[in-house]
Design an enzyme around this catalytic site. Structure first.
Site, short mmCIF file in Angstrom:
data_model
loop_
_atom_site.label_atom_id
_atom_site.label_comp_id
_atom_site.label_asym_id
_atom_site.label_seq_id
_atom_site.Cartn_x
_atom_site.Cartn_y
_atom_site.Cartn_z
N GLY A 18 2.74 2.40 10.75
CA GLY A 18 3.70 3.49 10.59
C GLY A 18 4.46 3.84 11.86
N SER A 55 3.66 -2.08 10.34
CA SER A 55 5.10 -2.19 10.60
C SER A 55 5.68 -3.56 10.26
CB SER A 55 5.42 -1.81 12.05
OG SER A 55 5.06 -0.46 12.29
N ASN A 113 0.88 -1.17 0.00
CA ASN A 113 0.00 0.00 0.00
C ASN A 113 0.91 1.22 0.00
OD1 ASN A 113 -1.74 2.09 0.49
ND2 ASN A 113 -2.35 1.42 2.55
N TRP A 114 1.03 1.82 -1.16
CA TRP A 114 1.96 2.96 -1.29
C TRP A 114 1.48 4.20 -0.55
CZ3 TRP A 114 3.89 3.49 -7.08
CH2 TRP A 114 4.64 2.36 -7.41
N LYS A 115 0.18 4.23 -0.20
CA LYS A 115 -0.43 5.43 0.38
C LYS A 115 -0.17 6.61 -0.55
CE LYS A 115 -0.14 3.25 4.84
NZ LYS A 115 -0.05 3.33 6.29
N GLU A 144 -6.79 4.86 7.94
CA GLU A 144 -6.54 6.28 7.66
C GLU A 144 -7.77 6.92 7.02
OE1 GLU A 144 -2.86 5.63 5.54
OE2 GLU A 144 -1.91 5.04 7.42
N GLU A 185 -5.22 -4.65 10.61
CA GLU A 185 -4.19 -3.64 10.78
C GLU A 185 -4.45 -2.89 12.08
OE1 GLU A 185 -2.33 -2.57 6.68
OE2 GLU A 185 -3.96 -1.19 7.12
N GLY A 188 2.96 -1.10 4.23
CA GLY A 188 3.00 0.33 3.96
C GLY A 188 4.41 0.78 3.62
N GLY A 189 5.07 1.39 4.59
CA GLY A 189 6.39 1.99 4.38
C GLY A 189 7.38 1.10 3.65
N HIS A 245 -9.45 1.41 4.90
CA HIS A 245 -8.18 1.58 5.62
C HIS A 245 -8.41 2.51 6.82
CE1 HIS A 245 -4.08 2.62 6.60
NE2 HIS A 245 -3.71 1.55 5.92
P1 13P Z 1 3.21 0.42 7.65
O1 13P Z 1 3.70 -0.87 7.04
O2 13P Z 1 3.93 1.62 7.15
O3 13P Z 1 3.12 0.34 9.14
O4 13P Z 1 1.70 0.63 7.12
C1 13P Z 1 0.80 -0.41 7.20
C2 13P Z 1 -0.42 -0.05 6.46
O5 13P Z 1 -1.16 0.85 6.83
C3 13P Z 1 -0.69 -0.78 5.20
O6 13P Z 1 -1.98 -0.53 4.73
#
Ligand code: 13P
Length: 258
Positions: free
Chosen positions: A176, A214, A11-13, A100, A170, A235-236, A98
């Site tokens: 994050g 994470s 997930n590149w966000k 967010e 999640e 994510g990251g 998600h």
């Molecule tokens: P991180 O891997 O950066 O913690 O993000 C997880 C995430 O929200 C994937 O959708």
């Protein structure tokens, strides 16, 4: 030993620009060529980069898609992107719900359920995210919260539709932050979610359950080795080809055919 095939989705966000995407997508397309056949890999990118993603991933084993879709099919909804539009670019995946979006865009459980229906109607695979905040975990409400989030979606779907979804657990406090849930904590919630899915029908029991929050090359194998963890939503670490590929490799190391 885990019995279901693994799925790893990036997930590149809201990250990426044309030049850096090209480098990342080419490296991922190339690096995933060596994985065991039953490890599936995908990336969910910002909509403006769907055409680029399609052109660079077509012919590779990597699937692609988006991070959200509109709850509407089409019409006067300025700024929205319909699920059917993303299929024009070869997408097969769409994240919905998600944390967010639930937090910053006030998406309700009901809206997430409607979006899941739109995604399924368009022929895409929805990746439905659920997860508790730190306060909810500390108040011992984790199962209540994630159970309600999942049920709100399941109640709107037939058994056949529900069998086509992917669920991502999640925990909000792990996203994050660099602080993943432990493999035991994640497995416990996954086992709970699995029982909720199984209650919907036999066909739904084996829906892929991803863990997100994470995930890194260092913790991926232990997480993915748990009985009810079928892969990850990353994510990251999905923005760095080397890390993302190392996580995919960890999935391969414990895959059914690996
Ligand atoms: P991180 O891997 O950066 O913690 O993000 C997880 C995430 O929200 C994937 O959708």
């Amino acid at each position: 030993m885990p019995k279901r095939a693994k799925l790893v989705v990036g997930n590149w966000k809201m990250h990426g620009r044309l030049a850096e995407n090209a480098t990342l997508l080419q490296a991922v397309a190339q690096g995933t060529g060596e994985l065991p056949a039953d490890v599936r890999v995908g990336v969910c990118v910002p909509c403006p980069y769907l055409a680029q993603t399609q052109s660079l991933l077509e012919g590779s084993r990597v699937m692609w898609g988006v991070q959200d879709v509109s709850a509407f099919t089409h019409g006067a909804y300025t700024g929205e992107v319909a699920a059917s539009m993303v299929t024009d670019f070869g997408s097969t995946l769409a994240i919905v719900g998600h944390s967010e979006r639930r937090a910053y865009h006030r998406e309700s459980a009901e809206l997430v359920a409607v979006k899941t229906q739109r995604v399924l109607e368009a022929g895409l695979t929805p990746i439905v995210c659920v997860g508790e905040t730190l306060e909810e975990r500390e108040a011992d409400l984790t199962e209540q919260v994630v159970g309600a989030q999942l049920d709100e979606v399941l109640v709107k779907l037939s058994e056949q539709e529900a069998a086509r979804i992917v669920v991502a657990y999640e925990p909000v406090w792990a996203i994050g932050t660099g602080k993943s849930a432990s493999a035991q904590q994640a497995q416990a919630v996954h086992a709970f979610l699995r029982s909720r899915l199984a209650a919907k029908g036999a066909a739904v029991a084996d829906v892929p359950l991803l863990y997100g929050g994470s995930v890194k090359p260092e913790n991926a194998e232990e997480l993915f080795g748990q009985m009810d963890i079928d892969g990850g939503l990353i994510g990251g670490a999905s923005l760095k080809a080397q890390d993302f590929l190392a996580i995919c490799k960890a999935a391969g190391a414990i895959s059914v055919s690996g």
